[in-house]
Scaffold this motif. Structure first.
Motif, PDB file in Angstrom:
ATOM      1  N   UNK A   1      -5.355   8.296  15.218  1.00  0.00           N
ATOM      2  CA  UNK A   1      -3.946   8.539  14.901  1.00  0.00           C
ATOM      3  C   UNK A   1      -3.251   7.248  14.476  1.00  0.00           C
ATOM      4  N   UNK A   2      -3.481   6.176  15.212  1.00  0.00           N
ATOM      5  CA  UNK A   2      -2.863   4.891  14.872  1.00  0.00           C
ATOM      6  C   UNK A   2      -3.342   4.407  13.507  1.00  0.00           C
ATOM      7  N   UNK A   3      -4.617   4.646  13.207  1.00  0.00           N
ATOM      8  CA  UNK A   3      -5.145   4.257  11.887  1.00  0.00           C
ATOM      9  C   UNK A   3      -4.460   5.059  10.785  1.00  0.00           C
ATOM     10  N   UNK A   4      -4.326   6.374  10.986  1.00  0.00           N
ATOM     11  CA  UNK A   4      -3.663   7.238  10.006  1.00  0.00           C
ATOM     12  C   UNK A   4      -2.249   6.758   9.761  1.00  0.00           C
ATOM     13  N   UNK A   5      -1.537   6.487  10.842  1.00  0.00           N
ATOM     14  CA  UNK A   5      -0.142   6.096  10.703  1.00  0.00           C
ATOM     15  C   UNK A   5       0.005   4.681  10.130  1.00  0.00           C
ATOM     16  N   UNK A   6      -0.996   3.856  10.323  1.00  0.00           N
ATOM     17  CA  UNK A   6      -0.997   2.539   9.682  1.00  0.00           C
ATOM     18  C   UNK A   6      -1.090   2.689   8.164  1.00  0.00           C
ATOM     19  N   UNK A   7      -1.893   3.666   7.711  1.00  0.00           N
ATOM     20  CA  UNK A   7      -1.994   3.906   6.263  1.00  0.00           C
ATOM     21  C   UNK A   7      -0.681   4.460   5.705  1.00  0.00           C
TER      22      UNK A   7
ATOM     23  N   UNK B   1       0.836  -1.209   0.000  1.00  0.00           N
ATOM     24  CA  UNK B   1       0.000   0.000   0.000  1.00  0.00           C
ATOM     25  C   UNK B   1       0.865   1.251   0.000  1.00  0.00           C
ATOM     26  N   UNK B   2       0.486   2.201  -0.833  1.00  0.00           N
ATOM     27  CA  UNK B   2       1.207   3.464  -0.863  1.00  0.00           C
ATOM     28  C   UNK B   2       0.878   4.267   0.384  1.00  0.00           C
ATOM     29  N   UNK B   3       1.904   4.780   1.074  1.00  0.00           N
ATOM     30  CA  UNK B   3       1.692   5.512   2.313  1.00  0.00           C
ATOM     31  C   UNK B   3       1.090   6.888   2.095  1.00  0.00           C
ATOM     32  N   UNK B   4       0.616   7.494   3.171  1.00  0.00           N
ATOM     33  CA  UNK B   4       0.046   8.839   3.115  1.00  0.00           C
ATOM     34  C   UNK B   4       1.190   9.844   3.248  1.00  0.00           C
ATOM     35  N   UNK B   5       1.489  10.620   2.205  1.00  0.00           N
ATOM     36  CA  UNK B   5       2.642  11.523   2.244  1.00  0.00           C
ATOM     37  C   UNK B   5       2.283  12.885   2.837  1.00  0.00           C
ATOM     38  N   UNK B   6       1.791  12.914   4.052  1.00  0.00           N
ATOM     39  CA  UNK B   6       1.369  14.193   4.617  1.00  0.00           C
ATOM     40  C   UNK B   6       1.482  14.180   6.135  1.00  0.00           C
ATOM     41  N   UNK B   7       1.720  15.356   6.695  1.00  0.00           N
ATOM     42  CA  UNK B   7       1.658  15.549   8.149  1.00  0.00           C
ATOM     43  C   UNK B   7       0.727  16.716   8.458  1.00  0.00           C
ATOM     44  N   UNK B   8      -0.258  16.914   7.568  1.00  0.00           N
ATOM     45  CA  UNK B   8      -1.213  18.001   7.734  1.00  0.00           C
ATOM     46  C   UNK B   8      -2.611  17.423   7.916  1.00  0.00           C
ATOM     47  N   UNK B   9      -3.352  17.970   8.873  1.00  0.00           N
ATOM     48  CA  UNK B   9      -4.726  17.541   9.132  1.00  0.00           C
ATOM     49  C   UNK B   9      -5.661  18.746   9.052  1.00  0.00           C
ATOM     50  N   UNK B  10      -6.750  18.576   8.328  1.00  0.00           N
ATOM     51  CA  UNK B  10      -7.823  19.566   8.307  1.00  0.00           C
ATOM     52  C   UNK B  10      -9.011  18.977   9.060  1.00  0.00           C
TER      53      UNK B  10
END
Length: 262
Positions: A254-260, A1-10
């Motif tokens: 947060x854990x779900x986001x970082x899992x992606x 799976x391609x990771x999420x390339x961001x550290x920004x949250x809206x």
């Protein structure tokens, strides 16, 4: 799976509450290295008490869902990277609509108002939603929940003093039109479209958006061939962002986001 390339949250606010409902969440994620924004809806960038004192507010009463989605789309497009979108209630619906436009790196819909076509006849849902829909009343005026309505629709199960404090801090007048828009084509999602990773969360005690409604929303995505996950939390009402358990929910997300991102 391609990771999420961001550290920004809206963070995308729902109806009836001030955008300050995200303050603790913003601090929590910023302490963990994320950049966060929680923009107010148009005409709502003011303290909750000031907005209540403005009721009936014709500008707020004029807010419609398509314009609100465009409002957040413009904010997202102006960022240097595609953010993670986290929304509550109608904000969760907006997350889903923005993911349809390819505007988020991932999305989290917390106790989301469902897209068009997903409905329930559960009594708590009908009771909580009847007043905000404002049938047989003028749509030129805002709807402001009474404290009794707030107790049922948002803070059921909490002690009375905590309910009062939450009402004073966060309750604001709302557009009846935007509530009605959520059952129209303005809220349409093509569930078979591929989309960025999406997490839908629900609460077993939510009167306004019953967990069964969130689960039905989740099930609609089963043919999208995209990451879609669902989690129900015990005892959460519609005031989930401000309940004493909010940090448990924020940690799971947060854990779900970082899992992606892995």
């Amino acid at each position: 799976m391609k990771g999420i390339p961001t550290k920004t949250i809206v963070f995308i606010t729902g109806a009836f509450v001030s955008h300050s409902c995200w303050d603790k969440w913003k601090d929590y994620y910023e302490r963990r290295g994320y950049k966060t924004v929680a923009p107010a809806w148009p005409y709502k960038d003011a303290p909750a008490e000031a907005l209540r004192n403005s009721h009936p507010n014709t500008k707020i009463a004029s807010i419609r869902l398509p314009a609100l989605v465009n409002h957040y789309a413009s904010i997202v497009k102006a960022l240097p990277e595609r953010p993670v979108l986290i929304g509550h209630s109608i904000g969760g619906l907006i997350v889903q609509l923005l993911l349809q436009q390819g505007l988020g790196a991932a999305g989290v819909a917390i106790h989301s108002v469902p897209p068009q076509g997903i409905f329930t006849f559960k009594l708590s849902f009908l009771k909580a939603g009847w007043g905000p829909l404002g049938f047989f009343t003028s749509t030129e005026n805002t709807f402001l929940m009474s404290f009794k309505q707030w107790q049922y629709a948002f803070t059921n199960g909490m002690e009375c003093e905590a309910q009062k404090e939450a009402y004073y801090q966060f309750a604001i007048p709302e557009s009846k039109l935007i509530v009605r828009d959520t059952i129209t084509r303005a809220a349409r999602v093509n569930f078979e479209n591929p989309h960025a990773p999406l997490l839908l969360t629900a609460g077993s005690a939510d009167h306004t958006i019953p967990a069964s409604l969130n689960y039905a929303n989740y099930r609609k995505y089963r043919h999208s061939n995209s990451v879609t996950e669902y989690r129900e939390f015990e005892g959460r009402n519609h005031f989930v962002l401000g309940q004493s358990t909010w940090e448990t929910d924020a940690t799971y997300i947060l854990e779900w986001i970082e899992k992606q991102s892995g």
